[in-house]
Design a protein around this motif. Sequence first.
Motif, PDB file in Angstrom:
ATOM      1  N   ILE A  75       0.837  -1.207   0.000  1.00  0.00           N
ATOM      2  CA  ILE A  75       0.000   0.000   0.000  1.00  0.00           C
ATOM      3  C   ILE A  75       0.868   1.253   0.000  1.00  0.00           C
ATOM      4  O   ILE A  75       0.591   2.217  -0.716  1.00  0.00           O
ATOM      5  CB  ILE A  75      -0.980  -0.046   1.193  1.00  0.00           C
ATOM      6  N   ILE A  76       1.968   1.219   0.779  1.00  0.00           N
ATOM      7  CA  ILE A  76       2.838   2.402   0.794  1.00  0.00           C
ATOM      8  C   ILE A  76       3.455   2.608  -0.594  1.00  0.00           C
ATOM      9  O   ILE A  76       3.448   3.715  -1.139  1.00  0.00           O
ATOM     10  CB  ILE A  76       3.952   2.271   1.859  1.00  0.00           C
ATOM     11  N   LEU A  77       3.956   1.507  -1.179  1.00  0.00           N
ATOM     12  CA  LEU A  77       4.577   1.645  -2.501  1.00  0.00           C
ATOM     13  C   LEU A  77       3.609   2.232  -3.520  1.00  0.00           C
ATOM     14  O   LEU A  77       4.012   2.954  -4.421  1.00  0.00           O
ATOM     15  CB  LEU A  77       5.062   0.281  -2.990  1.00  0.00           C
ATOM     16  N   MET A 135      10.092   7.138   9.941  1.00  0.00           N
ATOM     17  CA  MET A 135      11.152   6.279  10.452  1.00  0.00           C
ATOM     18  C   MET A 135      10.979   4.825  10.010  1.00  0.00           C
ATOM     19  O   MET A 135      11.639   3.926  10.545  1.00  0.00           O
ATOM     20  CB  MET A 135      11.270   6.416  11.964  1.00  0.00           C
ATOM     21  N   SER A 136      10.124   4.584   9.015  1.00  0.00           N
ATOM     22  CA  SER A 136       9.933   3.243   8.438  1.00  0.00           C
ATOM     23  C   SER A 136       9.568   2.199   9.493  1.00  0.00           C
ATOM     24  O   SER A 136      10.068   1.078   9.472  1.00  0.00           O
ATOM     25  CB  SER A 136      11.206   2.771   7.706  1.00  0.00           C
ATOM     26  N   LEU A 137       8.685   2.574  10.437  1.00  0.00           N
ATOM     27  CA  LEU A 137       8.356   1.663  11.533  1.00  0.00           C
ATOM     28  C   LEU A 137       6.964   1.064  11.390  1.00  0.00           C
ATOM     29  O   LEU A 137       6.102   1.632  10.733  1.00  0.00           O
ATOM     30  CB  LEU A 137       8.412   2.426  12.865  1.00  0.00           C
ATOM     31  N   THR A 188      15.994   5.029  -2.502  1.00  0.00           N
ATOM     32  CA  THR A 188      16.635   4.251  -1.431  1.00  0.00           C
ATOM     33  C   THR A 188      15.610   3.824  -0.389  1.00  0.00           C
ATOM     34  O   THR A 188      15.812   2.848   0.319  1.00  0.00           O
ATOM     35  CB  THR A 188      17.773   5.037  -0.735  1.00  0.00           C
ATOM     36  N   SER A 189      14.504   4.581  -0.269  1.00  0.00           N
ATOM     37  CA  SER A 189      13.441   4.144   0.645  1.00  0.00           C
ATOM     38  C   SER A 189      12.605   3.057  -0.006  1.00  0.00           C
ATOM     39  O   SER A 189      12.238   2.068   0.632  1.00  0.00           O
ATOM     40  CB  SER A 189      12.521   5.306   1.015  1.00  0.00           C
ATOM     41  N   SER A 190      12.298   3.238  -1.297  1.00  0.00           N
ATOM     42  CA  SER A 190      11.391   2.269  -1.906  1.00  0.00           C
ATOM     43  C   SER A 190      12.052   0.904  -2.070  1.00  0.00           C
ATOM     44  O   SER A 190      11.373  -0.111  -1.997  1.00  0.00           O
ATOM     45  CB  SER A 190      10.833   2.785  -3.229  1.00  0.00           C
TER      46      SER A 190
END
Length: 447
Positions: free
Chosen positions: A98-100, A226-228, A317-319
């Motif tokens: 969903i985030i992607l 923070m990618s949590l 770099t996040s994806s």
Amino acid sequence: MRKRSTFGNRFGTVAVVGGSVVGLGNIWRFPYVAGENGGAAFIIIYIIISLMISVPIMLTEFSIGRYSRRNSMRSFKKLSDNPLWQGVGFMGIATAFIILSFYSVIAGWSLEFLRESVAGTLTNSSPEQIKNNLDTFIASGWRPALWTVAFVVSSCTIVGLGVTKGIERANKVLMPLMVIILVGLAINSFSLSGFKEGVDFLLRPDFSKITWSVGLEALGQSFFSMSLGMGAMITYGSYIKRSENMFKVAGTVAISDVTVAILSGLAIFPAVFSFGISPTSGPDLVFITLPNVFAQLSGGYIISILFFFLLFAAAITSSVSLVEVIVAFVSEEFRISRLKAVILATVSVTAVALMCSLSQVPDSALTIAGYNLFDVADNLSSIVLLPVGAILIIVFAGWVMDKDIFRNELTSRGHHGTTLYPAVRTMVRYVIPIVIAMLFLSKLGLI
Ligand code: PHE
């Protein structure tokens, strides 16, 4: 069994984790959410949450991952016989999807803006033209859709080729460069007519604006940034050296994350007030504000190219950390090759991301309860999925996981942070679950 590779020194660990953490969340999402939630008061809560709540959660995710040295779903399997906990790992994979789906859309915009910067059209436009250009771009439907697909394919290709290491190395240069540009833009804000208003908005809190709902937005923003709450940090934790001091890693990462977000706010809000833009413009905010700054800046042509390139780099770099969660799961659980898993991920993520992109076309039928799919995915992940995921992860660590394992892992077998350990454990067992639950219940109008 092959020894699992680990990150190198502390700087390497922080750089890699920072690659996932610092991204569109800081530069695109933070300013628009802060703008919608009244500015300074929101920001204060966001900072408190990041340091007091997000850091312990990050430590917990690291501990689970480092102990089990597995992908997030397997980690739960290794630590508990109850198969229900694997559901938490599974939920994280759904969240990554969903985030992607909306993340790729905004990353696609950064590519379009990079193209326009290179073509010189961006810095040659008036404020009205900048806004109209973005509206026309979105309304065309196919233009943002193409960039979205390009972004998804690039992220998946990077994961597929296994060149994430190279990307991470590049990141050690690119991230500091982004910080330099943001500092430069923040300094440039001093010269803008809206400087005082912008800084007041960011730094002078109006506490009457604080509501439970603002609290939940701040929490969701901090987790997203923070990618949590979805297992990415469990996966990254599995690569952290046994001897590494995770308190230092999580602390450095949190401070960097908050700093980049605030810098982005300082670069944007004075300009928002100078150019008569509404702070509550929503997801468009950064994209209609910064081009105005670049247009009046000497050297704006080069700076805009650099900025949108770095924004794209920060996004990718996040994806890749999100794609990796999906690919690791699919290949390990369905026992298919990584190549097949990457192809499957590319096709399925492209499909959902395309729907999110097309849902932004005015009067699109791709809506749920009157909200377009893009907004639904954006809000659903930060305000519901990540906080629910986080609560489950810490309840697992605090109440289900073996106490000694948690303690040993968190303190690197009694070497680091032993004095902080009791505080972290109390936060994980009691304080954080209660705070998150209260924010939810009040949002639902139950308290
Ligand atoms: N933290 C990333 C950002 O700020 C987004 C992200 C969320 C990445 C969750 C991985 C997991 O852009």
